[in-house]
Enzyme design. Structure first.
Site, short mmCIF file in Angstrom:
data_model
loop_
_atom_site.label_atom_id
_atom_site.label_comp_id
_atom_site.label_asym_id
_atom_site.label_seq_id
_atom_site.Cartn_x
_atom_site.Cartn_y
_atom_site.Cartn_z
N ILE A 199 -132.57 -154.33 -14.80
CA ILE A 199 -131.32 -154.97 -15.18
C ILE A 199 -130.21 -154.14 -14.42
CG2 ILE A 199 -129.79 -155.78 -16.87
CD1 ILE A 199 -132.47 -155.30 -18.88
N SER A 249 -128.54 -133.45 -7.71
CA SER A 249 -128.76 -134.36 -8.81
C SER A 249 -129.43 -135.61 -8.20
CB SER A 249 -127.13 -134.98 -8.88
OG SER A 249 -126.78 -135.33 -7.52
N LYS A 280 -125.83 -154.35 -12.75
CA LYS A 280 -124.84 -155.21 -12.63
C LYS A 280 -124.45 -155.50 -11.20
CE LYS A 280 -121.26 -151.48 -13.31
NZ LYS A 280 -119.89 -151.12 -14.01
N PHE A 282 -126.77 -125.37 1.38
CA PHE A 282 -125.73 -125.90 0.51
C PHE A 282 -125.19 -125.02 -0.86
CE2 PHE A 282 -125.06 -130.43 -1.10
CZ PHE A 282 -124.90 -131.02 0.32
N HIS A 325 -115.28 -132.33 -6.66
CA HIS A 325 -115.72 -131.72 -5.49
C HIS A 325 -114.56 -131.28 -4.40
CE1 HIS A 325 -117.82 -131.96 -1.41
NE2 HIS A 325 -118.99 -132.21 -2.10
N ARG A 342 -119.28 -125.49 -6.13
CA ARG A 342 -118.00 -126.63 -6.17
C ARG A 342 -116.96 -126.17 -7.01
NH1 ARG A 342 -121.73 -132.15 -5.87
NH2 ARG A 342 -122.26 -131.59 -3.57
N HIS A 392 -115.99 -135.94 -8.97
CA HIS A 392 -117.30 -136.41 -8.21
C HIS A 392 -118.56 -136.63 -9.11
CE1 HIS A 392 -120.04 -136.54 -4.80
NE2 HIS A 392 -120.71 -135.63 -5.30
N SER A 421 -125.81 -149.69 -5.75
CA SER A 421 -125.69 -148.77 -6.72
C SER A 421 -125.16 -147.33 -5.93
CB SER A 421 -126.85 -148.46 -7.20
OG SER A 421 -127.59 -149.71 -7.69
N LEU A 425 -115.81 -138.94 -0.15
CA LEU A 425 -116.59 -137.84 -0.33
C LEU A 425 -116.63 -137.05 1.01
CD1 LEU A 425 -118.57 -135.60 -1.75
CD2 LEU A 425 -120.37 -137.37 -1.42
N GLU A 465 -124.38 -138.05 0.19
CA GLU A 465 -124.36 -137.54 1.47
C GLU A 465 -125.35 -136.68 1.75
OE1 GLU A 465 -120.52 -137.23 2.92
OE2 GLU A 465 -119.87 -139.33 2.15
N PHE A 520 -125.08 -157.78 -16.55
CA PHE A 520 -124.08 -156.97 -16.97
C PHE A 520 -124.38 -156.62 -18.54
CE2 PHE A 520 -120.41 -154.66 -18.75
CZ PHE A 520 -119.74 -154.33 -17.68
N GLU A 543 -120.91 -131.59 1.27
CA GLU A 543 -120.85 -130.20 1.06
C GLU A 543 -121.60 -129.87 2.46
OE1 GLU A 543 -121.17 -128.41 -2.64
OE2 GLU A 543 -122.92 -127.45 -2.05
N GLN A 600 -117.14 -132.40 -12.75
CA GLN A 600 -117.15 -131.78 -11.60
C GLN A 600 -116.29 -132.43 -10.45
OE1 GLN A 600 -120.42 -131.81 -8.54
NE2 GLN A 600 -120.22 -129.55 -9.05
N GLY A 653 -127.83 -134.14 0.61
CA GLY A 653 -129.23 -133.93 0.56
C GLY A 653 -129.74 -133.71 -0.85
N ARG A 681 -122.82 -128.55 -11.65
CA ARG A 681 -123.80 -128.94 -10.99
C ARG A 681 -123.84 -128.26 -9.46
NH1 ARG A 681 -125.22 -132.78 -7.43
NH2 ARG A 681 -123.24 -133.94 -7.50
N LEU A 682 -125.10 -127.84 -9.19
CA LEU A 682 -125.17 -127.23 -7.59
C LEU A 682 -125.30 -128.80 -6.91
CD1 LEU A 682 -126.98 -123.93 -7.42
CD2 LEU A 682 -124.64 -124.58 -7.84
#
Lengths: 586, 128, 247
Positions: free
Chosen positions: A36, A396, A38, A117, A233, A288, A356, A44, A243, A50, A157, A246, A231, A52, A391-392
């Site tokens: 499901i 993610s 929205k 990175f 960025h 970051r 970010h 998404s 964005l 971007e 939704f 990095e 975070q 990696g 977060r590095l």
């Protein structure tokens, strides 16, 4: 109200939702999956990632190194059992994506390439030029089309979770094209609904990132965790906040202030590295949080460049050459030209820190389970405590794969032990309540508040009070403002009364969700009297492991501010230490 | 109910410049078809063994109306060929190593082959 | 502050109220850096909250905001307001799709067609994950890379006159993705896709107007993919004729 009976309901069809759905379909094709979302899956926001995805693959790398980078990068607010599981599973998941056709960039010998990175000691970020998230999303979406057991409900939704007998048994969602409500009855529910970066005024996040799933769980009694960790960025394109990966710095791009000076060396990330020879975990390849904080200090010193869109510094890639930029950073070039009128091949690009990613989210454990049986959460909407206080970059995308699969395995297991013992009447009653709530919202008249107006006040207040640096005073003010805005929310009136694709209504629901979560951010930050990772307090500058080596939990209290509680951090083998990004300065 | 906008089956190609250009390209094949018919007629005339009939065919070829048609066809054939050669790199890209051969080279090769064929035809026609 | 004045003529249609669509005009004072999407967002936030349209990323990668701008299919987030300064600009939903509401079109047709071309890796034998990645040289990657860049914004369908006249036509984006997998060195599914692709409503409905490629905001060049597919399906047809077509 239509009733859809399914085995596993997944809310959100981005990277996490698709990975979960595929894993369920692969583990048991007889289980029905309702996916499901929205938006259509390919809309998404995974698509906007971007740089990696990190995973140990090369012979000079090791799982321990990835573990250490992640734990230190998160300022020891990570759960180390989670990190260990994650680094172990990461390469398998990235290989799986390769087998599904993800167009990873390659070495001359045909093996996958990796790039450096921020905060990573070894090059371990798998990349598909600078459109890695886009390719991951489309690979997953296209692959998902081969599984007949996955039934998609695009443009539905989600309004509320359905809880009965102490467990989650479904979700009620609105078909956007008709305005009709559907009751999804499921044995297990997995939330994969993304972050809530739109709470802030200047964000890399798309319009859809409004924390709907997180807010739904929060309202249903599931605590949010570590929401104060937001975070920034360091390299958002001026004006739009788009964005710039990095990867720009991984490939050798450098940050300069108004005098052309590479200012990061003044903030514990030096000494300066030679142009075109980036050194891992140093200067521009610091984490970051540190880079964004350095910008703030430069701004205080008057070393930034004032523009009509706010202060900026420069991301300089002019020494990389056209060929290299076109091969490794084609999107960055396209975006800079289209949205800032600057060609990075020829000129430095104006940038500033931009919201970010939410490290916080729905409280989950290593199994992607929430405290509520039958309810799981994965990806940015969740907080499995992989990312800790910061977060590095490139963790993610891998996270949503690793924990998508984990959630699927556990949801399938959970569903297996449930027979069709759903508490129908209780579920219907809750669904009816959601129906009433929507009806009242649409039909309400005489309101004087506007959605855009309240939203603007919310974003401004969060930025001012809960931005890169925070104080008791600014946070208290933001807490008050958000509490007031939540009251005023009752005074909005929808001008669109149509049942068909009523975006006025969706924006109202999204605003309600964001306001609830904004309160967890501000209240969590106010209560945390220390500085750690992305949470920096000018009035409490040091990290305080004695008191705050703990996760913040926020519990929903209706119209009131959330109740704040704490939860222990899992530490296995890495004792809290100093985050060192000074490279050669040893 | 979703609203379906009507599409004209007869005038759609006037809606957009690119559609119109495409239809002009397509129309040029009518002349190419006409010329093919003419050739067939000529071959038929030779094959019939009827000298008078063949003479009649030759006279028709040199009639003013036919000359105009032949000139128009010549120009149109050039247009047709150029329009298609221009897009050949899309239909048959050639990869050498990592890079693709530039489109100009592929289109250019078509022109070279065209010239060579024309020379052969002209040779057999006794022009040289 | 406002450097660019725009007169937006936006198509409105609410099936619950309207028999057919009509236009509504909005005057928008735009900042110079704005994209057309920002101008529409301004209308939504400040002028008329009943306007419905899709958008999300504002960086030309999610593919939500494809619409007809001044008669051409474009991403609203990728065209500058300066391109239309001091002009009247018509904003309409993507051509060739049914209008659900205002600028929102029904996309089910594309979703169904995409599925039919089997846009995923098909292999006779899977290599286990433990054996590592399938090797693929940079040249092999480059061969199909361009066709992976499709964001499914559907501008190409709105630009395609064949799709307008023959709605059964599979259309540029779906076919380009079929070609993307056919030419991936890891894939062995050409024969399996062939049946669907070689139907009249497959590649052969394309008359190569090239308008899809002109419209494509990501330079995917679907027209090129389709012409190459025509050649590939023809070769496959002959292969099957002489019993060498795998299936």
């Amino acid at each position: 109200m239509e009733l859809i009976k399914t085995d596993i309901a997944i809310v959100g069809a981005g990277g996490a939702g698709l990975r979960t759905a595929i894993a369920v379909a692969e583990s048991n094709p007889d289980l029905k999956v309702a996916l499901i979302s929205k938006v259509y899956p390919m809309r998404s926001h995974t698509c906007a990632a971007e740089g990696g995805a990190a995973g140990v693959i090369k012979s000079d790398d090791s799982l321990d190194l990835h573990f250490n980078d992640t734990v230190g990068g998160g300022d020891w607010l990570t759960d180390q059992d989670v990190v260990e599981y994650f680094v172990n599973e990461a390469p398998k998941e990235l290989l799986q994506l390769e087998h599904w056709g993800c167009p990873w960039s390659r070495e001359p010998n045909g093996s996958v390439g990796v790039r450096p990175f921020g905060g990573m000691k070894i090059k371990r970020t798998w990349f598909a030029a600078d459109k890695s998230g886009f390719h991951i999303l489309h690979t997953l979406f296209q692959t998902s089309l081969k599984y007949p057991s996955i039934e998609r409900f695009d443009e539905f939704f989600s309004i509320d979770l359905l809880m009965a007998d102490g467990r989650c048994q479904g979700v009620v969602a609105m078909e956007m094209k008709s305005g009709r409500l559907f009751r999804f009855q499921a044995k297990a529910v997995v939330l994969c609904s993304g972050g809530a970066g739109r709470m802030f005024p200047f964000s890399t996040n798309g319009a859809i990132k409004t924390g709907d799933g997180t807010a739904m769980a929060y309202r249903a009694g599931v605590p949010t965790k570590d929401m104060e960790f937001v975070q920034y960025h360091p390299t958002g394109l001026l004006a739009t906040g788009i964005l710039l990966t990095e990867g720009c710095r991984g490939e050798g791009g450098v940050l300069r202030n108004k005098d052309g000076y590479r200012y990061l060396q003044d903030y514990g990330m030096g000494p300066e590295t030679p142009l075109g020879e980036p050194v891992l975990k140093t200067m521009e390849l610091g984490p970051r949080d540190r880079l964004s904080q350095a910008f703030w200090h430069e701004q205080q010193k008057g070393n930034t460049i004032p523009t009509s869109w706010g202060d900026s510094t420069h991301l300089d890639m002019t020494h990389l050459g056209e060929k290299h930029i076109d091969e490794r950073l084609p999107l960055v070039r396209e975006l800079s030209i289209t949205y800032a009128g600057v060609d990075p091949v020829k000129e430095p690009v104006p940038i500033r820190p931009v919201v970010h990613y939410m490290m916080g989210g729905i409280h989950t454990n290593i199994d992607a389970e929430t405290p509520v049986p039958g309810l799981f959460a994965v990806g940015e909407c969740a907080c499995a405590s992989l990312n800790g206080a910061n977060r590095l970059g490139s963790n993610s995308l891998t996270e949503l794969l690793v924990f998508g699969k984990r959630a699927a395995t556990n949801a399938v297991e959970f569903a297996r032990n449930r027979n069709a013992e759903a508490n129908e009447s209780e579920l219907q009653e809750q669904a009816d309540k959601a129906q009433t709530k929507i009806r009242e919202l649409v039909q309400r008249s005489g309101g004087t508040e506007s959605i855009a107006g309240l939203r603007a006040e919310m974003t401004k207040s969060l930025e001012e009070g809960a931005g890169i640096y925070r104080t008791e005073e600014t946070l208290q003010k933001t807490c008050n403002t958000i509490a007031d805005l939540r009251k005023r929310y009752a005074g909005i009136e929808l001008h669109d009364k149509s049942n068909v694709f009523n975006t006025d209504l969706f924006q109202a629901l999204e605003l309600g969700n964001m306001l609830a979560l904004a309160q967890t951010v501000a209240e969590g930050a106010l209560a945390r009297k220390e500085s750690r990772g992305s949470h920096q307090r000018l009035d409490y500058e040091a990290r305080d492991d004695e008191q705050y080596l703990k996760h913040t939990l926020a519990y929903y209290q209706g119209d009131e501010a959330p109740r704040i509680d704490y939860h222990d951090v899992v530490i296995t083998k890495s004792k809290p230490g100093v985050r060192d990004y000074s490279g050669g300065a040893k | 109910m979703a609203y379906v906008r009507p599409v004209s089956k007869t005038t759609w190609y006037l809606k957009d410049r690119n559609y119109t250009i495409h239809m002009i390209n397509e129309l040029t094949s009518v002349f190419i078809g006409l010329y093919a018919l003419l050739l067939l007629w000529g071959i038929g005339a030779v094959a019939s063994g009827d000298k008078a009939y063949y003479q009649f065919f030759l006279e028709c070829l040199t009639s003013p109306g036919m000359l105009v048609l032949l000139w128009v066809t010549t120009i149109v054939i050039f247009y047709h060929a150029i329009a298609w050669f221009k897009v050949t790199p899309k239909a048959m890209p050639i990869q050498k190593g990592e890079a693709f051969v530039p489109g100009g080279v592929i289109a250019g090769a078509h022109y070279v082959i065209w010239v060579l064929f024309s020379l052969v035809v002209l040779y057999f026609a006794g022009v040289f | 502050m406002s450097a660019v004045q725009l007169e937006l003529e936006i198509l409105r249609y609410d099936p619950e109220k309207d028999q057919e669509p009509h236009f509504q005009t909005y005057q928008v004072a735009c900042q110079e850096e704005w994209m057309v999407l920002d101008a529409i967002n301004h209308v939504k936030d400040e002028v008329d909250t009943t306007l419905s349209y899709r958008w999300s990323c504002h960086m030309a990668v999610c593919g939500s905001c494809g619409m007809m701008i001044d008669g051409q299919p474009k991403l609203a987030c990728k065209v500058s307001v300066k391109d239309y300064a001091n002009k009247k600009v018509r904003i309409e939903p993507l051509a060739n799709f049914p209008i659900e509401r205002d600028l929102v079109v029904v996309q089910d047709d594309f979703m169904e067609k995409l599925k039919r071309v089997k846009p995923y890796i098909i292999r006779k034998e899977e290599q286990p994950i433990e054996a590592g990645e399938y090797k693929q040289s940079p040249a092999e990657l480059k061969k199909f890379k361009q066709f992976t860049l499709c964001i499914n914004c559907l501008c190409c369908y709105a630009a395609c006159p064949e799709y307008a006249l023959t709605p059964e036509f599979m259309g540029p984006a779906a076919l380009a993705l079929a070609h993307r997998y056919n030419t991936d060195s890891r894939d062995q599914g050409l024969a399996e896709r062939h049946k669907e692709l070689s139907k009249p409503e497959g590649v052969w409905d394309c008359s190569f107007t090239d308008t899809c490629s002109i419209a494509c905001p990501k330079h995917v060049d679907p027209a090129s993919a389709l012409q190459q597919l025509k050649i590939a399906t023809t070769v496959q047809w002959y292969k099957e004729l002489i019993g060498m077509g795998d299936k």
